[in-house]
Scaffold this motif. Structure first.
Motif, mmCIF file in Angstrom:
data_model
loop_
_atom_site.group_PDB
_atom_site.id
_atom_site.type_symbol
_atom_site.label_atom_id
_atom_site.label_comp_id
_atom_site.label_asym_id
_atom_site.label_seq_id
_atom_site.Cartn_x
_atom_site.Cartn_y
_atom_site.Cartn_z
ATOM 1 N N UNK A 192 26.395 44.700 44.907
ATOM 2 C CA UNK A 192 25.408 43.685 45.296
ATOM 3 C C UNK A 192 24.104 44.362 45.716
ATOM 4 N N UNK A 193 24.235 45.394 46.518
ATOM 5 C CA UNK A 193 23.052 46.124 46.989
ATOM 6 C C UNK A 193 22.268 46.727 45.825
ATOM 7 N N UNK A 194 22.973 47.029 44.758
ATOM 8 C CA UNK A 194 22.302 47.588 43.593
ATOM 9 C C UNK A 194 21.766 46.499 42.657
ATOM 10 N N UNK A 195 21.745 45.290 43.186
ATOM 11 C CA UNK A 195 21.077 44.223 42.454
ATOM 12 C C UNK A 195 21.941 43.434 41.486
ATOM 13 N N UNK A 196 23.247 43.664 41.527
ATOM 14 C CA UNK A 196 24.130 42.934 40.618
ATOM 15 C C UNK A 196 24.473 41.557 41.198
ATOM 16 N N UNK A 197 24.507 40.551 40.314
ATOM 17 C CA UNK A 197 24.827 39.183 40.751
ATOM 18 C C UNK A 197 26.042 38.639 39.992
ATOM 19 N N UNK A 198 26.187 39.056 38.768
ATOM 20 C CA UNK A 198 27.353 38.605 37.977
ATOM 21 C C UNK A 198 28.385 39.733 38.001
ATOM 22 N N UNK A 199 29.302 39.654 38.956
ATOM 23 C CA UNK A 199 30.251 40.746 39.186
ATOM 24 C C UNK A 199 31.671 40.270 38.895
ATOM 25 N N UNK A 200 32.282 40.894 37.897
ATOM 26 C CA UNK A 200 33.659 40.537 37.546
ATOM 27 C C UNK A 200 34.640 41.304 38.430
ATOM 28 N N UNK A 201 35.877 40.856 38.442
ATOM 29 C CA UNK A 201 36.912 41.582 39.184
ATOM 30 C C UNK A 201 38.184 41.633 38.342
ATOM 31 N N UNK A 202 38.829 42.788 38.335
ATOM 32 C CA UNK A 202 40.086 42.927 37.593
ATOM 33 C C UNK A 202 41.224 43.200 38.566
ATOM 34 N N UNK A 203 42.172 42.282 38.604
ATOM 35 C CA UNK A 203 43.362 42.416 39.461
ATOM 36 C C UNK A 203 44.512 42.935 38.609
ATOM 37 N N UNK A 204 45.621 43.244 39.245
ATOM 38 C CA UNK A 204 46.793 43.596 38.439
ATOM 39 C C UNK A 204 47.987 42.722 38.775
ATOM 40 N N UNK A 205 49.013 42.867 37.966
ATOM 41 C CA UNK A 205 50.154 41.957 38.053
ATOM 42 C C UNK A 205 51.302 42.515 38.878
ATOM 43 N N UNK A 206 51.024 43.553 39.678
ATOM 44 C CA UNK A 206 52.123 44.141 40.453
ATOM 45 C C UNK A 206 52.615 43.193 41.538
ATOM 46 N N UNK A 207 51.777 42.252 41.945
ATOM 47 C CA UNK A 207 52.185 41.349 43.025
ATOM 48 C C UNK A 207 52.176 41.997 44.389
ATOM 49 N N UNK A 208 51.643 43.210 44.468
ATOM 50 C CA UNK A 208 51.629 43.919 45.756
ATOM 51 C C UNK A 208 50.601 43.286 46.703
ATOM 52 N N UNK A 209 50.806 43.540 47.984
ATOM 53 C CA UNK A 209 49.928 42.952 48.995
ATOM 54 C C UNK A 209 48.474 43.360 48.797
ATOM 55 N N UNK A 210 48.291 44.627 48.395
ATOM 56 C CA UNK A 210 46.916 45.103 48.313
ATOM 57 C C UNK A 210 46.084 44.338 47.297
ATOM 58 N N UNK A 211 46.726 43.726 46.333
ATOM 59 C CA UNK A 211 45.993 42.975 45.317
ATOM 60 C C UNK A 211 45.248 41.803 45.965
ATOM 61 N N UNK A 212 45.991 41.026 46.743
ATOM 62 C CA UNK A 212 45.359 39.876 47.439
ATOM 63 C C UNK A 212 44.269 40.362 48.382
ATOM 64 N N UNK A 213 44.562 41.478 49.070
ATOM 65 C CA UNK A 213 43.616 41.967 50.071
ATOM 66 C C UNK A 213 42.319 42.437 49.427
ATOM 67 N N UNK A 214 42.434 43.167 48.340
ATOM 68 C CA UNK A 214 41.222 43.658 47.697
ATOM 69 C C UNK A 214 40.438 42.510 47.064
ATOM 70 N N UNK A 215 41.183 41.538 46.590
ATOM 71 C CA UNK A 215 40.524 40.351 46.037
ATOM 72 C C UNK A 215 39.759 39.622 47.143
ATOM 73 N N UNK A 216 40.361 39.538 48.300
ATOM 74 C CA UNK A 216 39.695 38.884 49.427
ATOM 75 C C UNK A 216 38.409 39.622 49.785
ATOM 76 N N UNK A 217 38.470 40.948 49.774
ATOM 77 C CA UNK A 217 37.268 41.735 50.040
ATOM 78 C C UNK A 217 36.169 41.446 49.029
ATOM 79 N N UNK A 218 36.576 41.290 47.799
ATOM 80 C CA UNK A 218 35.635 40.947 46.725
ATOM 81 C C UNK A 218 34.932 39.635 47.040
ATOM 82 N N UNK A 219 35.718 38.637 47.422
ATOM 83 C CA UNK A 219 35.145 37.326 47.696
ATOM 84 C C UNK A 219 34.231 37.356 48.915
ATOM 85 N N UNK A 220 34.611 38.128 49.915
ATOM 86 C CA UNK A 220 33.772 38.237 51.102
ATOM 87 C C UNK A 220 32.413 38.832 50.758
#
Lengths: 329, 329
Positions: A162-190
Motif C-alpha cells: 500500500x505504501x508503495x502506491x498499490x491499490x489493487x492487491x491480490x492475495x493467494x491463500x492455501x488449502x492446508x486449513x492451518x490456522x496461519x492461513x486465516x490469520x495472514x488473510x486477516x492481516x491482509x484485510x486489515x
DNA sequence: TTACCATATGTTAACGTTAACATCGGTTTT
DNA sequence: AAAACCGATGTTAACGTTAACATATGGTAA
C-alpha cells in the motif's frame, strides 16, 4: 574414563568437593577450587551427564516432534532444530527427533514445531502429563506457546504494498486449513482497510501450498482482471507465482509486484529475489526450548505465551508506484 | 517414576528378572515373562535409559557436527538429521547438534555431514579418539565413511543427456573447492568420452554455488556459443540457470536441456521441474548413524567405507533429440 | 572462658540399572 | 546312586553423581 573420584585423589580433596567445584563453585574456598580445577584440566575430566541425570531424576532428553511428511520438504526443520539444539546444549540436554508420541519415550518433555500437522500426537502428549511447548497457539495452561504474529506480520507485508502506491492487491491463500492461513488473510484485510482500499473477493485465490499452486494462482488471477500486486501467504507459492508471471512474459516487479511470507530461503531462489516477511524460526524455537528447560530443570510453573512479529525483508519484487510519478515531475 | 523394583514387587519376582525381561527375554521362563510384562503394562513402566548408560559406561549421545554458516541454508540438514535420528532412536540414543568440537562434550562419537566445511573440527575430533563417521570420503582407519559416488552419479546424469541425443553439453562447476566438484566434473568427462564426444573447455563455467551463480553461468555460456544441454553440479545453481534462460526468452527444455545434482527439493521449484540425480541423504546418514552405533554399542571394529550411487530422477527439463527424428520419419 | 555461629570440607546413602556370581530344583551322565 | 550339568531365578556390588547430614576449624558474642 576420568571421574570426580580421580580428580579428588589428584587434588587431595574429597569427591564432594570436586562436585561442588563443578556445580556451586562459590561454596568452595578459592585455593581449593584452584587445585581442583587444575586437576580436572590435567586429567581431562568430563562430567558424566547420565550419572547426574540419574540423581536429578531427569532424562536429559527433550523430544522434538516432526510430522513425517512435512519434515523432509522444508528448510523450516533445519532452522527449528538449530534453535532447539542451541538452547538444549547450553544445559547439557540432548534431543530426540520423533514422528509419533509414545508412552514409553524416555524424555522430559515435547516440543512441537506446529499444531495443525500434529493434532493427534499433540493430544496424546498432553494426556501424558509431560511439559509441552508449541510453535503456534493453543489454549491450555500446560502448554508453552510462541508463535509468529501472523496477523500483524501479514498486515505489515501488505501495508508495504500500500505504501508503495498499490491499490489493487491480490492475495493467494492455501488449502492446508492451518490456522496461519486465516490469520495472514486477516492481516491482509486489515492493511487494506487501513489504506482505505475496498476488499474485493475476486482478488482472493486459494491453491495448493506449492510452487505449482503458486503458478496456478498466477493464471487464475491474470484471467480475472486487473491487479498490480499480490501477497502470497507462503514463499513457496510466491516462487511459483513469480515463475508463472515470467512464463507469460510479465515482469516482476515492473508489471506485477509480489510479497511473500516465511523467509526461510525460498525467497532468494527467483530473480528478482522476493520481498517477504521473515519468521524468526530459529529464535522462536530456541526460546521454546529455553522455556521447556525452565519448567524441567528450574521448576518454573508460569506459562509462556508470546507472539513475535516477523521482519519485513525488502528485495526486488515490489515496484514503487509513487516514486515514478515523482521521477516524471 | 516407575522402576523395575516396582514392577518386580507387583509381579512377585526379583529386580533382575524384570531386567532380563527387558534385555534378554528368552532367558526368562515364558510364564514368568508374562507376569512381568503384565505388571510393566499395568504400572506404565518406562526404562530409565540414563541408569542403563551409567552401567554400560556410555553417554547415550551422538554429536552431529554442522558448520554454522552452512547449516541454515539447506534442506540438506533436515534430511541428514532425520536419517541420523531415525537410527539413533531405535537404540535409545539421542543426539546433540554442535557447531564446534569440544574436549568436554559428553558423547560417544561424532557424525559429520561433510568434510570440506569442517576440516578443523574434524581434525580435533580425530585427536579426541572417539569414533567418527563422515558423509564423505577420508582415509583414516578410525573413520567410517559413506558418500555419494559423485563420479558415477554425475556420469549417469550426463549419460542421460547423451542418450537423449545431446552432443554439445556444457557443465557448470562451483567455486566451493569441495571434493565433490572435481568428482562430478570427472563423471561429466567420463560420460562425454563414453559418448564419443570431444571435451571442449569453452563449455565449462565456474560460478558461485547459488541461484545467482547459476543465472550468471547461463549468461556466460550463452555468450560463448552453441550448446543444447547443460549439467549443473548442484540443483541450487540449476534453478538459477533455468531462470536465467527463461528470462532471455529461451525455453527449457525446447531450447536448452538442463540436468542438476542433489535432489533435495530445489529441483521442483522451477517450471518445468529439473531432471536431477538424487543423493540418498536420508539413507546415508541413517547408515552412518547405524555404523556409529555398531562401534559404540556392539563394539564392532572393522571399518565402514562405502559409495552409494545417486538415482536419476527424470522430470521435464531434458529434450529428447532422438525421438523427434523418429517422429518425423 | 564458654557457647554459639559461619565457613569449609568430609561421610554416607541414595538415584535405577546391569554384570557377576550364587542358589536351587530337576535332568542327564557314568 | 552319586556326580555333573542345565535352566530359571535371586543376591550383591558396582556405574558416577549429588543431597543430606556430619564434622572440623576459626571467629565472635556472652
Amino acid at each position: 574414563m576420568v571421574t570426580i573420584k580421580d580428580v579428588a585423589l589428584r587434588a587431595g580433596v574429597s569427591l564432594i568437593t570436586v562436585s561442588r567445584v563443578v556445580n556451586t563453585p562459590d561454596k568452595v574456598a578459592k585455593e581449593t577450587r584452584g587445585k581442583v580445577e587444575a586437576a580436572m584440566k590435567e586429567l581431562g575430566y568430563v562430567r558424566n551427564v547420565a550419572a547426574g541425570n540419574l540423581v536429578y531424576k531427569r532424562s536429559g532428553i527433550i523430544c522434538v516432534y516432526a510430522s513425517r511428511n512435512f519434515s523432509r520438504l522444508d528448510p523450516f526443520l533445519s532452522h527449528f532444530l538449530l534453535g532447539v539444539s542451541e538452547a538444549l546444549g547450553e544445559r547439557s540436554y540432548s534431543l530426540s527427533l520423533v514422528h509419533e508420541v509414545n508412552e514409553s519415550q524416555f524424555c522430559d518433555g515435547y516440543i512441537f514445531s506446529g499444531y495443525n500437522e500434529a493434532e493427534e500426537a499433540f493430544g496424546q502428549c498432553l494426556s501424558l502429563g509431560k511439559p509441552v511447548a508449541l510453535f503456534g497457539q493453543y489454549d491450555d495452561a500446560g502448554v508453552d506457546c510462541i508463535d509468529t504474529d501472523n496477523v500483524l506480520s501479514a498486515r505489515k507485508a501488505v501495508r508495504y504494498l500500500v505504501e508503495n502506491g498499490h491499490r489493487r492487491i491480490a492475495v493467494v491463500l492455501n488449502t492446508t486449513g492451518a490456522d496461519y492461513v486465516k490469520q495472514r488473510f486477516e492481516g491482509y484485510r486489515m492493511a487494506l482497510q487501513e489504506g482505505g482500499i475496498e476488499y474485493d473477493s475476486s482478488l482472493v485465490v486459494e491453491v495448493d501450498n506449492s510452487t505449482e499452486g503458486g503458478r496456478e494462482a498466477s493464471e487464475v488471477l491474470l484471467g480475472r482482471g486487473r491487479f498490480t500486486a499480490c501477497f502470497l501467504i507462503t514463499d513457496t507459492m510466491a516462487v511459483g507465482f513469480v515463475l508463472g508471471l515470467q512464463a507469460k512474459g510479465l515482469s516482476v516487479p515492473d508489471d506485477i509486484s509480489v510479497v511473500g511470507f516465511d523467509g526461510l530461503g525460498h525467497q532468494n531462489l527467483t530473480i528478482p529475489k522476493i520481498t517477504t516477511v521473515v519468521q524468526p524460526v530459529y529464535e522462536i524455537s530456541k526460546a521454546l526450548a529455553e522455556s521447556m528447560l525452565g519448567r524441567v530443570v528450574d521448576g518454573r510453573k508460569d506459562r509462556v505465551s508470546k507472539l513475535v512479529e516477523a521482519e519485513l525483508s525488502v528485495a526486488g519484487s515490489v515496484r514503487n508506484m509513487n516514486t515514478e510519478k515523482e521521477d516524471i515531475s
